[in-house]
Design an enzyme around this catalytic site. Sequence first.
Site, PDB file in Angstrom:
ATOM      1  N   GLU A  36       0.383 -29.679 -14.094  1.00  0.00           N
ATOM      2  CA  GLU A  36      -0.962 -30.168 -13.767  1.00  0.00           C
ATOM      3  C   GLU A  36      -0.982 -31.694 -13.761  1.00  0.00           C
ATOM      4  OE1 GLU A  36      -5.086 -30.346 -12.959  1.00  0.00           O
ATOM      5  OE2 GLU A  36      -3.567 -28.791 -12.677  1.00  0.00           O
ATOM      6  N   ARG A 135       6.734 -61.177 -31.650  1.00  0.00           N
ATOM      7  CA  ARG A 135       6.312 -62.014 -32.778  1.00  0.00           C
ATOM      8  C   ARG A 135       6.959 -63.399 -32.702  1.00  0.00           C
ATOM      9  NH1 ARG A 135       7.126 -63.639 -38.082  1.00  0.00           N
ATOM     10  NH2 ARG A 135       9.341 -63.173 -37.959  1.00  0.00           N
ATOM     11  N   TYR A 221      -0.902 -51.333 -35.952  1.00  0.00           N
ATOM     12  CA  TYR A 221      -1.217 -51.336 -37.379  1.00  0.00           C
ATOM     13  C   TYR A 221      -2.200 -52.415 -37.816  1.00  0.00           C
ATOM     14  CZ  TYR A 221       2.604 -54.813 -37.344  1.00  0.00           C
ATOM     15  OH  TYR A 221       3.426 -55.891 -37.067  1.00  0.00           O
ATOM     16  N   CYS A 406      46.145 -34.898 -22.223  1.00  0.00           N
ATOM     17  CA  CYS A 406      47.004 -34.669 -21.050  1.00  0.00           C
ATOM     18  C   CYS A 406      48.284 -35.496 -21.054  1.00  0.00           C
ATOM     19  CB  CYS A 406      46.230 -34.945 -19.765  1.00  0.00           C
ATOM     20  SG  CYS A 406      45.866 -36.697 -19.493  1.00  0.00           S
ATOM     21  N   CYS A 426      42.876 -34.579 -16.131  1.00  0.00           N
ATOM     22  CA  CYS A 426      42.928 -34.431 -17.592  1.00  0.00           C
ATOM     23  C   CYS A 426      42.080 -33.224 -17.997  1.00  0.00           C
ATOM     24  CB  CYS A 426      42.403 -35.698 -18.267  1.00  0.00           C
ATOM     25  SG  CYS A 426      42.206 -35.529 -20.048  1.00  0.00           S
TER      26      CYS A 426
END
Length: 670
Positions: A36, A135, A221, A406, A426
């Site tokens: 949706e 910051r 925060y 290998c 390999c």
Amino acid sequence: MRLEDAKKRVDELHKLLNQYGYEYYVLDKPSVPDSEYDKRMQELIALETEFPQLKTPNSPTQRVGGEVLEGFQKVRHRIPMLSLANAFNEGDLRDFDRRVRQTVGDIAYVCELKIDGLAVSLRYENGVFVQGSTRGDGTVGEDITANLRTVRSIPLQLTEKVTIEVRGEVFMPKKSFAKLNKEREENGEILFANPRNAAAGSLRQLDPKIAASRNLDVFLYAIGENHLELIERHSEGLNYLDRLGLKTNQERRLCSTIDDVLEYIKEWQEKRPDLPYEIDGIVVKVDRYDQQEKLGTTVKSPRWAIAYKFPAEEVMTKLIGIDLSVGRTGVVTPTGILEPVRVAGTTVQRASLHNEDLIKEKDIRIGDYVIVKKAGDIIPEVVRSVPEKRTGKENPFAMPTHCPACGSELVRLEGEVALRCINPKCPAQIREGLIHFVSRNAMNIDGLGEKVITQLFQENLVADVADIYKLTKEQLIQLERMGEKSVQNLLTAIEASKENSLERLLFGLGIRHVGAKAAKILAQTYEHIDRLMEAKEEELQAITDIGEKMANSIVTYFQAPEVKELIDELKSLGVNVTYKGERPENIADIESPVVGKTIVLTGKLTNLSRNEAKERLEQLGATVTGSVSKKTDIVIAGADAGSKLEKAQSLDIEIWSEEQFLEILNENEQ
């Protein structure tokens, strides 16, 4: 549809998609299925394509990242973003509590999980996201607005038309971190040390598309600059951010005493391993704003808050061996085999050693006692050896010169730290490649998981991906735990995968540096695998998001004779090699002086944003790329154009000023 009707519907879709996004990314409680959401998004994209004047920077469609930035502008914070003083034990916290109470008397604290990410500031004007910054040094940060727009849990529009600055932490969830490092390890790239470094590195990319691909998240925060006089407490401020549609961490708690704070810390120290994101401590803040103001700040930190840092959990155990594994791309990775030990809530018997250089740098020997921790609380890794516990029986480790699977000679490609097996036959790489080919984002063959692939490989029933399409009922029924119904379901799934669109096949082939997104771009551009196989490097580099390294990898891959044989075999087995999705708009009927031209934008445009200019050019049939090459037809140079303009001049490429560009737009959009 009339423009006014389109605008009304676009506004409705903005509200609807913002609500769906809020429920999914912030509340983690989606109210509608993904189909949706996708349906409404496609409707909005179609309307914005038909009526480009209705596309705004804050549209839900503008989340994937814009053009590559040329650098980050500096941003001066109106209110400094101070760092917090640290507490490392109960005594430090009780000293903090005593100092606070001596100054302001009775108080309450808000305790919050300390998210280990990158601190950011978000500024909204009249409810619209206008700027985001790091910051930095606390006074001056960097403008990373373009990258922050790609973080889907950051709303581009608030629920109220307020002007406000909010602060928070952008982080990388643990699952995203593990996935990213796995991809980097397979590509022989240096791993991120922890999710915090990964998040910071993602936000400081000059290409916002890289940030968009990293699945970053955010918790807000604090309110920075605001004019909300009715809010008197930090706890009220966080609740207000919730009402604005901003994502806050719901594990916060109001505590009336320091003993309550210590109980909260103890609780989360135990529950920490179960969180889907990383925390490195607990932040303790005085709740009332007037008391915060009275307590004030030092030069570096507020006196009304403190961060309790969790001690890093490191344990000692014995390294009893080093195992080598060969990945899909041939990278040979050493893994330490440990005497079982508990680390951050789980028993660990294997730990990453990353590469030979790191083993030598840390002087890690087989038989050593070693210190182990979980990088980012997720991936066990060996931190260092403990030489003082050596007995003389320890053995220095040296990476082999030949592939453990290998026997082919290992190589170290230029600029990489990893040793790599480049033998296309390999067996370890073939097995890993088969697992990748059938995975969900590739051919998506349900029932053909790692265990079944391993059985098929060990029984010599599959040697390459084409062999998957030759499997018979008689072969599969012999496998362990494969009954009649399972076999039939698997054969049905294999047959159905033949109809997949080209991008799934391209991703499944495991071409180095080509992820799912690049595979889709290539499939859309070339539409048939034969045309892609004939593409030259310069031609590929002219495509947006296809860089030099990827272009070289694609050309090298398709030049290999065994690859050409494989593609021919897949075709003969009925595997689709064409693109079945939505194609770019057919430009055959467009008449303009830029139709079919490859154009590069450079410098600062004064009348249009870079995104707007790109969209207008594409509507006139041009292809806009990010770098200048011999394939470039026109360079449009704004103010302060730099190296791209110089390169265009050296290649004798046609150069337009912004005024010339605007004239062309006006003449061809009437």
